[in-house]
Design an enzyme around this catalytic site. Structure first.
Site, short mmCIF file in Angstrom:
data_model
loop_
_atom_site.label_atom_id
_atom_site.label_comp_id
_atom_site.label_asym_id
_atom_site.label_seq_id
_atom_site.Cartn_x
_atom_site.Cartn_y
_atom_site.Cartn_z
N LYS A 79 3.15 -22.12 -16.77
CA LYS A 79 3.87 -20.93 -16.32
C LYS A 79 5.25 -20.93 -16.96
O LYS A 79 5.88 -21.98 -17.10
CB LYS A 79 3.97 -20.93 -14.80
CG LYS A 79 4.61 -19.67 -14.21
CD LYS A 79 4.58 -19.68 -12.69
CE LYS A 79 5.22 -18.41 -12.11
NZ LYS A 79 5.16 -18.38 -10.63
N SER A 154 3.22 -14.41 -8.17
CA SER A 154 3.90 -14.20 -9.44
C SER A 154 3.26 -14.92 -10.62
O SER A 154 3.58 -14.65 -11.77
CB SER A 154 5.36 -14.65 -9.33
OG SER A 154 5.45 -16.05 -9.10
N SER A 178 2.50 -17.48 -4.53
CA SER A 178 2.38 -17.13 -5.95
C SER A 178 1.35 -17.93 -6.73
O SER A 178 1.11 -17.63 -7.90
CB SER A 178 3.74 -17.26 -6.64
OG SER A 178 4.62 -16.27 -6.18
#
Length: 492
Positions: A79, A154, A178
């Site tokens: 990420k 997210s 998330s």
């Protein structure tokens, strides 16, 4: 070797060990697949293929010389809020669109030392603020199950990349859901560990008392393979807990799955998780999954937890307040985006921040600044901290009656891109997940069915430090079902 992207981490490690393919062939396969298909998904912000291929060649040489690390040469991706030395780290924001980190996050370093090869950096909601991955400066991510729908957020890029077969596993971060919510939307498995289990050093902060790095994979076992090198004490992180972590992979591989493997285990279910707003098809899949857990020997018991509406309100006071503080460092002076031709210092600050931050980040900064302001601090922030303590106490009481708590991961399946533009509606998507972050508990989401052809995830929550219990429980379920093996049309 056209179906290498269908293999689990366990199968990839075995294939490398038995010389069925090389790491270079493996990385090349995934890189070609990403180049061919990611235009439909937009899961990657930065493709680091040249470096990945060089690392793969090195892995093959090391293996030939006797290096027996099982994960040596297996691909993965990070990420884009985890700092990577010499590679762009943007947090999905214009504010950091050209930021190249001078160091690796502890998580990145630990994963590399275990032998994994990173293919690049994955798309995300800006500064991890969002539930649909539509707030990224680099464009929305599309769900592999239906490219007209959101992947969740997210960590939407991470979830979509795993679901699309671009990487077998990926890192994510979870502040209010998330990891778990995009895992549910994309039909994969994702785990958020106990707060303090995994180092936060080098992870770009959103809300420091809530953020925690975790993993995505097709299965609980895949998640365990990536979580194992991540977990552990880090003296560079003041929130890291000096407590030995379990051997997640060995624990799963030693787990008996035949007969009634969950006999004696109590799974708590709260009525509060099945109220208004829960999609009927989602509830049907959740109820069916709970019945399967009963069939495997578990006993379903009723527990009481804090009203999710209260946890939602508490979270959306505390998280923006911490974000307001954390993001104050981006001022156009030290690093990050700087506006052009500022008239004076005030103009530099104002324009750099208003041009560098997107609408959702600005909204949360304003919310947080308001909650922290002198006239409202006690009425909002202090009161929310007191409620947070009560939420922790409620979970402790619930765990006196059960070993694991189960709930829907999200109230709905993935919705269409651009469909839910009302911020309050988007915030409600976190209603089942945020209590876990407020209490610092570990939780996992795994697929249990579909609603109108879209994946549905079940959330499992356990006591602090019991990640192994979560992973083993999900693994037992996945040994008797095949929902985690379902593939999006893009992958077939």
């Amino acid at each position: 070797m056209t179906d290498l992207h269908h293999l689990s981490v366990h199968e990839l490690a075995d294939g490398l060990k038995n010389k069925q393919f090389s790491s270079h062939e493996l990385v090349e396969h995934f890189a070609n697949r990403i180049n061919r298909l990611d235009g439909q998904i937009n899961s990657f912000i930065t493709k680091d293929f040249d470096n990945a291929l060089a690392q793969a060649k090195l892995a093959d040489k090391l293996r030939a010389k006797g290096d027996n690390r099982p994960l040596l040469g297996v691909p993965m991706a990070h990420k884009d809020n985890l700092c990577t030395k010499g590679v762009l780290t943007t947090a999905g924001s214009k504010m950091l669109y050209n930021f190249v980190s001078p160091y690796d996050a502890t998580v990145v370093d630990s994963i590399a030392n275990s032998g994994f090869v990173s293919l690049g950096k994955l798309n995300m909601d800006e500064f991890a603020m969002g539930s649909d991955n539509e707030s990224s400066y680099f464009g929305a991510v599309h769900n592999p199950w239906d490219v007209q729908r959101v992947p969740g957020g997210s960590s939407g890029g991470s979830a979509a990349a795993v679901a699309a077969g671009f990487v077998p596993v990926a890192t994510g971060s979870d502040t209010g859901g998330s990891i778990r919510q995009p895992a549910s939307f994309c039909g994969i498995t994702g785990i958020k560990p106990t707060y303090g289990r995994v180092s936060r050093y080098g992870m770009i902060a959103y809300a420091s008392s809530l953020d925690q790095a975790g993993t995505f994979g097709k299965s609980a076992l895949d998640c365990a393979y990536l979580l194992a090198p991540m977990a552990g004490y880090d003296p560079k992180d003041a929130t890291s807990i000096n407590r030995p972590s379990e051997d997640y992979v060995a624990d799963i591989l030693a787990t008996k799955t035949d007969g009634k493997p969950l006999a004696g285990k109590k799974i708590g279910v709260a009525k509060a998780y099945f109220g208004a707003g829960l999609d009927s098809e989602v509830e049907k899949s959740i109820r069916t999954a709970l019945a399967k857990y009963e069939e495997l020997g578990a006993k379903i018991v009723e527990v009481d937890i804090t009203d999710p509406a209260i946890t939602l309100a508490t979270y959306y006071l505390l998280a923006p307040a911490e974000a307001s503080s954390n993001l104050s460092r981006y001022d156009g002076v030290r690093f990050g985006y700087r506006c052009e031709n500022p008239k004076d210092l005030h103009d530099l600050y104002t324009r750099s921040r208003s041009e560098g931050f997107g609408a959702e980040v600005q909204r949360r900064i304003i919310m947080g600044t308001y909650a922290l302001s002198a006239g409202y601090f006690d009425a909002y922030y202090t009161k929310a901290q007191k409620v947070r303590r009560l939420i922790v106490d409620d979970f402790k009481k619930a765990f006196e009656k059960c070993d694991i708590i189960a709930s829907p991961t999200a109230p709905t399946p993935a919705y269409k891109l651009g469909e839910s533009l009302d911020p309050a509606s988007i915030y409600l998507l976190d209603v089942y997940t945020i209590g876990v972050n407020l209490a610092g508990l570990p939780a996992l989401s795994h697929p249990v069915g579909q609603a109108n052809g879209l994946p549905v995830g079940l959330q499992l929550i356990s006591k602090h430090w019991a990640e192994s219990e979560l992973l083993k429980t999900a693994h037992i379920y996945q040994s008797h079902t095949d929902f985690h093996q379902a593939k999006a049309d893009l992958v077939k």
